[in-house]
Motif scaffolding. Structure first.
Motif, PDB file in Angstrom:
ATOM      1  N   ILE A   3     -39.548  -6.414   9.573  1.00  0.00           N
ATOM      2  CA  ILE A   3     -38.706  -7.320  10.349  1.00  0.00           C
ATOM      3  C   ILE A   3     -39.094  -7.363  11.826  1.00  0.00           C
ATOM      4  O   ILE A   3     -38.490  -8.087  12.590  1.00  0.00           O
ATOM      5  CB  ILE A   3     -37.208  -6.979  10.212  1.00  0.00           C
ATOM      6  N   ARG A   4     -40.089  -6.583  12.229  1.00  0.00           N
ATOM      7  CA  ARG A   4     -40.538  -6.572  13.624  1.00  0.00           C
ATOM      8  C   ARG A   4     -42.031  -6.894  13.694  1.00  0.00           C
ATOM      9  O   ARG A   4     -42.790  -6.557  12.812  1.00  0.00           O
ATOM     10  CB  ARG A   4     -40.310  -5.202  14.265  1.00  0.00           C
ATOM     11  N   ALA A   5     -42.388  -7.519  14.811  1.00  0.00           N
ATOM     12  CA  ALA A   5     -43.798  -7.809  15.076  1.00  0.00           C
ATOM     13  C   ALA A   5     -44.110  -7.333  16.490  1.00  0.00           C
ATOM     14  O   ALA A   5     -43.332  -7.566  17.410  1.00  0.00           O
ATOM     15  CB  ALA A   5     -44.066  -9.302  14.945  1.00  0.00           C
ATOM     16  N   TRP A   6     -45.242  -6.652  16.649  1.00  0.00           N
ATOM     17  CA  TRP A   6     -45.668  -6.121  17.944  1.00  0.00           C
ATOM     18  C   TRP A   6     -46.813  -6.961  18.476  1.00  0.00           C
ATOM     19  O   TRP A   6     -47.664  -7.411  17.713  1.00  0.00           O
ATOM     20  CB  TRP A   6     -46.177  -4.690  17.804  1.00  0.00           C
ATOM     21  N   ARG A   7     -46.859  -7.120  19.810  1.00  0.00           N
ATOM     22  CA  ARG A   7     -47.989  -7.765  20.475  1.00  0.00           C
ATOM     23  C   ARG A   7     -48.333  -6.968  21.721  1.00  0.00           C
ATOM     24  O   ARG A   7     -47.455  -6.663  22.518  1.00  0.00           O
ATOM     25  CB  ARG A   7     -47.645  -9.183  20.917  1.00  0.00           C
ATOM     26  N   ASP A   8     -49.583  -6.640  21.896  1.00  0.00           N
ATOM     27  CA  ASP A   8     -50.095  -6.062  23.139  1.00  0.00           C
ATOM     28  C   ASP A   8     -50.917  -7.144  23.826  1.00  0.00           C
ATOM     29  O   ASP A   8     -51.666  -7.866  23.175  1.00  0.00           O
ATOM     30  CB  ASP A   8     -51.002  -4.864  22.868  1.00  0.00           C
ATOM     31  N   LEU A   9     -50.773  -7.232  25.133  1.00  0.00           N
ATOM     32  CA  LEU A   9     -51.492  -8.237  25.896  1.00  0.00           C
ATOM     33  C   LEU A   9     -52.126  -7.589  27.120  1.00  0.00           C
ATOM     34  O   LEU A   9     -51.538  -6.685  27.710  1.00  0.00           O
ATOM     35  CB  LEU A   9     -50.527  -9.336  26.367  1.00  0.00           C
ATOM     36  N   TRP A  26     -41.033  -8.119  18.695  1.00  0.00           N
ATOM     37  CA  TRP A  26     -40.255  -9.277  18.279  1.00  0.00           C
ATOM     38  C   TRP A  26     -39.495  -8.962  17.003  1.00  0.00           C
ATOM     39  O   TRP A  26     -40.070  -8.411  16.064  1.00  0.00           O
ATOM     40  CB  TRP A  26     -41.185 -10.466  18.029  1.00  0.00           C
ATOM     41  N   LEU A  27     -38.244  -9.300  16.965  1.00  0.00           N
ATOM     42  CA  LEU A  27     -37.428  -9.191  15.765  1.00  0.00           C
ATOM     43  C   LEU A  27     -37.526 -10.529  15.038  1.00  0.00           C
ATOM     44  O   LEU A  27     -37.351 -11.587  15.647  1.00  0.00           O
ATOM     45  CB  LEU A  27     -35.971  -8.897  16.142  1.00  0.00           C
ATOM     46  N   ILE A  28     -37.827 -10.506  13.772  1.00  0.00           N
ATOM     47  CA  ILE A  28     -37.995 -11.727  12.998  1.00  0.00           C
ATOM     48  C   ILE A  28     -36.620 -12.166  12.486  1.00  0.00           C
ATOM     49  O   ILE A  28     -35.921 -11.406  11.819  1.00  0.00           O
ATOM     50  CB  ILE A  28     -38.953 -11.497  11.806  1.00  0.00           C
ATOM     51  N   LEU A  29     -36.233 -13.412  12.819  1.00  0.00           N
ATOM     52  CA  LEU A  29     -34.926 -13.939  12.430  1.00  0.00           C
ATOM     53  C   LEU A  29     -35.071 -15.118  11.484  1.00  0.00           C
ATOM     54  O   LEU A  29     -35.993 -15.917  11.610  1.00  0.00           O
ATOM     55  CB  LEU A  29     -34.139 -14.407  13.660  1.00  0.00           C
ATOM     56  N   ASP A  30     -34.123 -15.227  10.593  1.00  0.00           N
ATOM     57  CA  ASP A  30     -33.986 -16.410   9.757  1.00  0.00           C
ATOM     58  C   ASP A  30     -33.272 -17.449  10.617  1.00  0.00           C
ATOM     59  O   ASP A  30     -32.161 -17.210  11.090  1.00  0.00           O
ATOM     60  CB  ASP A  30     -33.156 -16.063   8.513  1.00  0.00           C
ATOM     61  N   LEU A  31     -33.899 -18.596  10.863  1.00  0.00           N
ATOM     62  CA  LEU A  31     -33.302 -19.592  11.754  1.00  0.00           C
ATOM     63  C   LEU A  31     -31.982 -20.139  11.237  1.00  0.00           C
ATOM     64  O   LEU A  31     -31.113 -20.500  12.022  1.00  0.00           O
ATOM     65  CB  LEU A  31     -34.284 -20.743  11.993  1.00  0.00           C
ATOM     66  N   ALA A  32     -31.806 -20.208   9.936  1.00  0.00           N
ATOM     67  CA  ALA A  32     -30.565 -20.755   9.384  1.00  0.00           C
ATOM     68  C   ALA A  32     -29.394 -19.794   9.554  1.00  0.00           C
ATOM     69  O   ALA A  32     -28.288 -20.199   9.907  1.00  0.00           O
ATOM     70  CB  ALA A  32     -30.753 -21.102   7.909  1.00  0.00           C
ATOM     71  N   ARG A  34     -29.526 -16.847  11.478  1.00  0.00           N
ATOM     72  CA  ARG A  34     -29.625 -16.102  12.743  1.00  0.00           C
ATOM     73  C   ARG A  34     -29.538 -14.591  12.507  1.00  0.00           C
ATOM     74  O   ARG A  34     -29.105 -13.840  13.345  1.00  0.00           O
ATOM     75  CB  ARG A  34     -28.558 -16.529  13.749  1.00  0.00           C
ATOM     76  N   ARG A  35     -29.960 -14.157  11.333  1.00  0.00           N
ATOM     77  CA  ARG A  35     -29.952 -12.743  10.956  1.00  0.00           C
ATOM     78  C   ARG A  35     -31.391 -12.258  10.789  1.00  0.00           C
ATOM     79  O   ARG A  35     -32.273 -13.034  10.433  1.00  0.00           O
ATOM     80  CB  ARG A  35     -29.198 -12.536   9.628  1.00  0.00           C
ATOM     81  N   PRO A  36     -31.632 -10.948  11.024  1.00  0.00           N
ATOM     82  CA  PRO A  36     -32.980 -10.408  10.808  1.00  0.00           C
ATOM     83  C   PRO A  36     -33.429 -10.628   9.365  1.00  0.00           C
ATOM     84  O   PRO A  36     -32.621 -10.595   8.434  1.00  0.00           O
ATOM     85  CB  PRO A  36     -32.814  -8.911  11.090  1.00  0.00           C
ATOM     86  N   THR A  37     -34.715 -10.879   9.213  1.00  0.00           N
ATOM     87  CA  THR A  37     -35.284 -11.097   7.884  1.00  0.00           C
ATOM     88  C   THR A  37     -36.678 -10.482   7.839  1.00  0.00           C
ATOM     89  O   THR A  37     -37.299 -10.266   8.876  1.00  0.00           O
ATOM     90  CB  THR A  37     -35.343 -12.604   7.549  1.00  0.00           C
ATOM     91  N   ARG A  38     -37.139 -10.188   6.658  1.00  0.00           N
ATOM     92  CA  ARG A  38     -38.479  -9.621   6.495  1.00  0.00           C
ATOM     93  C   ARG A  38     -39.513 -10.742   6.541  1.00  0.00           C
ATOM     94  O   ARG A  38     -39.249 -11.874   6.160  1.00  0.00           O
ATOM     95  CB  ARG A  38     -38.576  -8.876   5.167  1.00  0.00           C
ATOM     96  N   LEU A  39     -40.685 -10.391   7.027  1.00  0.00           N
ATOM     97  CA  LEU A  39     -41.787 -11.339   6.998  1.00  0.00           C
ATOM     98  C   LEU A  39     -42.139 -11.650   5.543  1.00  0.00           C
ATOM     99  O   LEU A  39     -42.000 -10.784   4.671  1.00  0.00           O
ATOM    100  CB  LEU A  39     -43.013 -10.737   7.682  1.00  0.00           C
ATOM    101  N   PRO A  40     -42.624 -12.855   5.270  1.00  0.00           N
ATOM    102  CA  PRO A  40     -43.044 -13.169   3.902  1.00  0.00           C
ATOM    103  C   PRO A  40     -44.175 -12.237   3.463  1.00  0.00           C
ATOM    104  O   PRO A  40     -45.013 -11.826   4.278  1.00  0.00           O
ATOM    105  CB  PRO A  40     -43.529 -14.611   3.997  1.00  0.00           C
ATOM    106  N   ALA A  41     -44.209 -11.935   2.177  1.00  0.00           N
ATOM    107  CA  ALA A  41     -45.241 -11.045   1.618  1.00  0.00           C
ATOM    108  C   ALA A  41     -46.643 -11.554   1.940  1.00  0.00           C
ATOM    109  O   ALA A  41     -47.561 -10.768   2.175  1.00  0.00           O
ATOM    110  CB  ALA A  41     -45.052 -10.907   0.112  1.00  0.00           C
ATOM    111  N   SER A  42     -46.815 -12.887   2.000  1.00  0.00           N
ATOM    112  CA  SER A  42     -48.139 -13.448   2.284  1.00  0.00           C
ATOM    113  C   SER A  42     -48.624 -13.045   3.681  1.00  0.00           C
ATOM    114  O   SER A  42     -49.813 -12.806   3.886  1.00  0.00           O
ATOM    115  CB  SER A  42     -48.110 -14.972   2.155  1.00  0.00           C
ATOM    116  N   LEU A  43     -47.719 -12.934   4.650  1.00  0.00           N
ATOM    117  CA  LEU A  43     -48.116 -12.489   5.990  1.00  0.00           C
ATOM    118  C   LEU A  43     -48.357 -10.987   6.019  1.00  0.00           C
ATOM    119  O   LEU A  43     -49.291 -10.517   6.664  1.00  0.00           O
ATOM    120  CB  LEU A  43     -47.045 -12.859   7.019  1.00  0.00           C
TER     121      LEU A  43
END
Length: 168
Positions: A3-9, A26-32, A34-43
């Motif tokens: 449910i989280r994504a990291w970026r270093d810049l 970054w916390l991944i949210l379901d736009l509909a 507005r709750r945290p959600t897991r990234l799709p398995a494909s990602l």
């Protein structure tokens, strides 16, 4: 990471000199919902290089219980909005920077910026920006700002400043 994504810049000069570095989580949210959600398995199945973030995130910015040293406000405008129709995260930083006391900006330069995004704001809403200025343990100045709207904390911003000399 689910449910989280990291970026270093890194920001480098044309000659390769490190000018600035940043990390974001970054916390991944379901736009509909507005709750945290897991990234799709494909990602999650993509072959990203295994690497720990190079910059350790700071401890969470805590609220200060004393009355603020200054208070300002900003009305969210259409120019502040992103494609999801809420204020863009860059807008929060711009509002906080615009609310930095002139007395601080005149005698110091910002060295660190830490932002915790906690809520959304929308066009027409009034955002209150409360600020507390203190001396940090390492001799720098710290400015803690809390942006809120209708009783909701939207963002906490913590900046560290180094006093400038007459030659700078």
């Amino acid at each position: 990471s689910g449910i989280r994504a990291w970026r270093d810049l890194e920001l480098r000069s044309p000659g390769g000199e490190l000018l600035a570095e940043a990390t974001s989580i970054w916390l991944i949210l379901d736009l509909a919902t507005r709750r945290p959600t897991r990234l799709p398995a494909s990602l999650l199945a993509l072959d990203f290089p295994a690497r720990d973030t190079a910059i350790a995130p700071p401890a969470a910015v805590r609220d200060i219980e004393t009355p603020p040293d200054s208070v300002s406000s900003h009305t969210v405008s259409a120019a502040d909005l992103d494609e999801n129709n809420h204020a863009n995260n860059v807008a929060y930083v711009a509002w906080a920077c615009a609310a930095v006391p002139a007395s601080l900006a005149a005698r110091a330069r910002m060295e660190e910026l830490h932002v915790d995004y906690l809520g959304e704001s929308f066009a027409g809403e009034q955002v209150r920006i409360s600020a507390w200025q203190r001396s940090a343990e390492d001799g720098r100045l710290q400015l803690t700002q809390r942006l809120e709207c209708a009783g909701r904390i939207l963002t906490r911003v913590h900046t560290l400043w180094r006093a400038t000399g007459a030659h700078e």
